[in-house]
Design a protein around this motif. Structure first.
Motif, PDB file in Angstrom:
ATOM      1  N   ASP A 371      10.200  15.644 -38.816  1.00 21.29           N
ATOM      2  CA  ASP A 371       9.726  14.814 -38.016  1.00 21.29           C
ATOM      3  C   ASP A 371       8.462  14.448 -37.891  1.00 21.29           C
ATOM      4  N   VAL A 372       7.873  13.356 -37.765  1.00 19.05           N
ATOM      5  CA  VAL A 372       6.542  13.004 -37.916  1.00 19.05           C
ATOM      6  C   VAL A 372       5.899  13.367 -36.598  1.00 19.05           C
ATOM      7  N   PRO A 373       4.623  14.040 -36.842  1.00 15.33           N
ATOM      8  CA  PRO A 373       4.203  14.680 -35.567  1.00 15.33           C
ATOM      9  C   PRO A 373       3.694  13.487 -34.544  1.00 15.33           C
ATOM     10  N   ALA A 374       3.687  13.875 -33.386  1.00 20.86           N
ATOM     11  CA  ALA A 374       3.367  12.906 -32.405  1.00 20.86           C
ATOM     12  C   ALA A 374       2.017  12.074 -32.383  1.00 20.86           C
ATOM     13  N   LEU A 375       2.312  10.679 -32.045  1.00 21.22           N
ATOM     14  CA  LEU A 375       1.235   9.753 -32.293  1.00 21.22           C
ATOM     15  C   LEU A 375      -0.012   9.945 -31.415  1.00 21.22           C
ATOM     16  N   SER A 376      -0.899   9.980 -31.704  1.00 20.51           N
ATOM     17  CA  SER A 376      -2.201   9.962 -30.944  1.00 20.51           C
ATOM     18  C   SER A 376      -3.194   8.906 -31.698  1.00 20.51           C
ATOM     19  N   GLN A 442       5.807 -10.294 -36.449  1.00 27.16           N
ATOM     20  CA  GLN A 442       6.708  -9.854 -35.963  1.00 27.16           C
ATOM     21  C   GLN A 442       7.239  -8.486 -35.943  1.00 27.16           C
ATOM     22  N   SER A 443       7.005  -8.085 -37.301  1.00 25.10           N
ATOM     23  CA  SER A 443       7.392  -6.640 -37.679  1.00 25.10           C
ATOM     24  C   SER A 443       6.741  -6.149 -38.735  1.00 25.10           C
ATOM     25  N   GLU A 463       6.642   4.200 -34.663  1.00 24.76           N
ATOM     26  CA  GLU A 463       5.947   3.902 -33.571  1.00 24.76           C
ATOM     27  C   GLU A 463       4.460   3.484 -33.592  1.00 24.76           C
ATOM     28  N   TYR A 464       3.841   3.695 -34.732  1.00 28.79           N
ATOM     29  CA  TYR A 464       2.480   3.201 -34.878  1.00 28.79           C
ATOM     30  C   TYR A 464       2.448   1.616 -35.441  1.00 28.79           C
ATOM     31  N   LEU A 465       3.435   1.320 -36.375  1.00 25.71           N
ATOM     32  CA  LEU A 465       3.486  -0.022 -36.972  1.00 25.71           C
ATOM     33  C   LEU A 465       3.969  -0.775 -35.850  1.00 25.71           C
ATOM     34  N   ASP A 466       4.709  -0.535 -35.029  1.00 23.10           N
ATOM     35  CA  ASP A 466       5.151  -1.241 -33.947  1.00 23.10           C
ATOM     36  C   ASP A 466       3.739  -1.863 -32.901  1.00 23.10           C
ATOM     37  N   THR A 467       2.734  -1.157 -33.009  1.00 20.21           N
ATOM     38  CA  THR A 467       1.479  -1.413 -32.122  1.00 20.21           C
ATOM     39  C   THR A 467       1.029  -2.841 -32.733  1.00 20.21           C
ATOM     40  N   GLU A 479      -9.662  -5.896 -32.632  1.00 20.00           N
ATOM     41  CA  GLU A 479      -9.603  -4.716 -32.701  1.00 20.00           C
ATOM     42  C   GLU A 479      -8.580  -3.851 -32.853  1.00 20.00           C
ATOM     43  N   ILE A 480      -8.279  -2.865 -33.703  1.00 11.45           N
ATOM     44  CA  ILE A 480      -6.962  -2.447 -34.235  1.00 11.45           C
ATOM     45  C   ILE A 480      -7.112  -0.901 -33.963  1.00 11.45           C
ATOM     46  N   ASP A 481      -6.348  -0.099 -33.273  1.00 12.26           N
ATOM     47  CA  ASP A 481      -6.359   1.396 -33.204  1.00 12.26           C
ATOM     48  C   ASP A 481      -5.947   2.018 -34.213  1.00 12.26           C
ATOM     49  N   THR A 482      -6.827   3.115 -34.657  1.00 15.13           N
ATOM     50  CA  THR A 482      -6.538   4.127 -35.838  1.00 15.13           C
ATOM     51  C   THR A 482      -5.664   5.174 -35.224  1.00 15.13           C
ATOM     52  N   VAL A 483      -5.084   6.211 -36.056  1.00 15.03           N
ATOM     53  CA  VAL A 483      -4.475   7.169 -35.612  1.00 15.03           C
ATOM     54  C   VAL A 483      -5.224   8.677 -35.728  1.00 15.03           C
ATOM     55  N   THR A 484      -5.123   9.455 -34.699  1.00 13.43           N
ATOM     56  CA  THR A 484      -6.155  10.502 -35.163  1.00 13.43           C
ATOM     57  C   THR A 484      -5.691  11.397 -36.112  1.00 13.43           C
ATOM     58  N   GLY A 485      -6.285  11.904 -36.813  1.00 10.05           N
ATOM     59  CA  GLY A 485      -5.781  12.706 -37.982  1.00 10.05           C
ATOM     60  C   GLY A 485      -5.306  12.123 -39.165  1.00 10.05           C
ATOM     61  N   ALA A 486      -5.113  10.631 -39.066  1.00 10.85           N
ATOM     62  CA  ALA A 486      -4.711   9.976 -40.123  1.00 10.85           C
ATOM     63  C   ALA A 486      -5.383   8.867 -40.462  1.00 10.85           C
TER      64      ALA A 486
END
Length: 506
Positions: A371-376, A442-443, A463-467, A479-486
């Motif tokens: 499983d992918v770690p929880a998105l932050s 769209q996706s 989950e992140y790509l859907d943002t 502005e676009i959010d980045t992912v903590t740790g990635a």
């Protein structure tokens, strides 16, 4: 009659402790300058400024800690600090951390390094552990997750290779892996992200040679460490069908050379005799290899130094005496250490099991099947930022469906046949659908994963790509959010989005 005398040695030496420390500091600053230059040339001035601020943070913390300590001890603060050289510890510690280390974590680790690594033992010259190593151990164990998300992160070469079990199935597979860091030549030069001062083997070797010629460090220590580690890793590689690239990779990646030149040579925490220092360096090499291939750590140099620091008094007693008369005993001791090292490393090598890593991931799955770690979500970045470093390439653009390949931190192809399965290893691929009638995304789907599991897969999760859904494609001023740790991978996703928008808008 009262005689005034000084204990031996009482010959006049051209070098003073002050001059030795000044030359050592110059060598450290040369290594730092290379690291700052790399981040400036690759990522921009903000990264270079951050490297300088990290260095200043550590030095301020070190000087303040010593000032408070000596003031509380009712000593002359300026006189004591001038003879204690806190800047050396602070600079070495800074060179061992990554650019995304938080100022708070570095400051606290520096305080602990100075206070508990040096001052509580009586100050400079009386400490039993290398203070910078103490600080790095604290940072690694207590502040591992405390990083700044808007600066480059990603798997280091040793971290990425360790995730694949330290063994590749073929030289072609290893070459595919090394290509993600610019190949072995670039690993030697050091133009890739990692600890600020540990990436460039070339610069460290040149500085080490200079310091050895100037007699600032004892050349026996780094040379013995390098030779011992090379022989041991060559043996490990030979047991698993690896070529000469295997021991070379171990030496030029991670903190091996940095530790050998700047930490193992600390005259306070290693033995005083030449045979003792050779045994000390051998021990560091043996422990480094054992920790790397068997323990749950991608490195090993740091803890090998701390362990050997504890054994320094025993080594001193073992090699104490008239050195000419003890040649046979010292040679026998070295031989025993080597035999123990070969047996220990050999047994550990037998237990190596390469991990099967699937580089293909669709719809945001995990590259290792977990499983992918929880998105932050971390700090946002501008969609209009220059993402040229991610080398996003549009593969096709049909009716608003754009496929893009973009640079990532790649893995070894577990089968050793790069490209046969149609995957461009070391690159991420995305299918981005844009509704041109309303100018919105769209996706986004991740169709190929070329990053390291645990480092980049969070940023390619659905989950992140859907943002990105419903993102306005008429403007890059967003502005676009980045992912903590990635952070690296999430920015590569943004680079792919930027390329797709540009392609659709012609």
């Amino acid at each position: 009659m009262k005689f005034t005398f000084k204990p031996s040695p009482n010959y006049r030496d051209k070098q003073s402790t002050q001059s030795i420390m000044i030359e050592l500091m110059i060598g450290l600053l040369v290594v730092f300058a290379f690291g700052a230059f790399y981040y400036y040339s690759e990522f921009g001035v903000n990264y270079a400024i951050r490297a300088v601020l990290l260095l200043l943070t550590a030095n301020v913390a070190a000087f303040l800690t010593e000032a408070v300590w000596y003031a509380c001890c009712k000593k002359n603060v300026m006189k004591e600090i001038s003879a204690s050289f806190p800047a050396i510890t602070a600079t070495i510690l800074t060179l061992m951390v990554s650019i995304n280390t938080s100022y708070y974590a570095l400051a606290v680790s520096t305080v602990i390094a100075i206070l508990f690594g040096k001052l509580v033992f009586g100050g400079f010259g009386q400490n039993i552990f290398n203070p910078a190593a103490v600080g790095r151990a604290v940072l690694m164990t207590s502040f591992a997750g405390l990083v700044v998300a808007d600066f480059a992160t990603g798997a280091t070469p040793t971290g990425a290779y360790a995730s694949a079990g330290w063994i590749s199935t073929s030289q072609a597979a290893f070459d595919t892996f090394a290509a993600n860091f610019g190949g072995m030549s670039n690993l030697f030069v050091g133009m890739y992200p990692g600890a600020i001062g540990e990436t460039s083997a070339l610069v460290i070797i040149l500085v080490g040679i200079y310091l050895s010629i100037r007699k600032v460090i004892d050349w026996r220590v780094p040379v013995t460490f390098v030779v011992t580690m090379f022989v041991l890793t060559f043996m490990v590689g030979a047991m698993h069908g690896q070529g000469l690239y295997y021991p070379i990779f171990h030496l030029i990646s991670g903190g091996a050379l940095f530790g050998a030149v700047f930490m193992m040579t600390d005259p306070v925490t290693n033995p005083t005799s030449a045979p003792g220092r050779i045994i000390f360096a051998m021990g560091c090499a043996i422990l480094t290899v054992v920790i790397r291939i068997k323990a749950n750590l991608p490195e090993g140099v740091l803890f090998s130094i701390l362990i050997m620091n504890m054994l320094t008094p025993a080594i001193e007693r073992l090699t104490d005496g008239k050195q000419i008369a003890m040649v046979k005993k010292n040679l026998l001791s070295m031989a025993i250490v080597l035999i123990v090292g070969f047996v220990s490393v050999g047994l550990c090598a037998l237990a190596i099991e390469p991990k099967e890593v699937n580089a293909e991931v669709g719809n945001g799955g995990s590259a290792d099947g977990k499983d992918v770690p929880a998105l932050s979500l971390g700090n946002p970045v501008s969609l209009g930022e220059d993402f040229a470093r991610f080398d996003a390439q549009v593969e096709s653009n049909e009716n608003g469906v754009v496929t893009v390949k973009v640079k990532g931190y790649g893995l070894i192809d577990p089968e050793g046949h790069a490209g046969e399965s149609g995957i461009d290893y070391g690159r991420n691929a995305f299918e981005i659908t844009i509704d041109t009638s309303v100018n919105k995304i769209q996706s986004i789907k991740n169709t190929a994963f070329g990053d390291t599991p645990g480092f980049g897969d969070k940023a390619t999760s659905q989950e992140y790509l859907d943002t990105f859904n419903d993102l306005d494609t008429t403007s890059l001023d967003q502005e676009i959010d980045t992912v903590t740790g990635a952070t690296w991978t999430s920015k590569s996703v943004i680079a792919a989005v930027q390329a797709a928008i540009t392609a659709v808008n012609n």
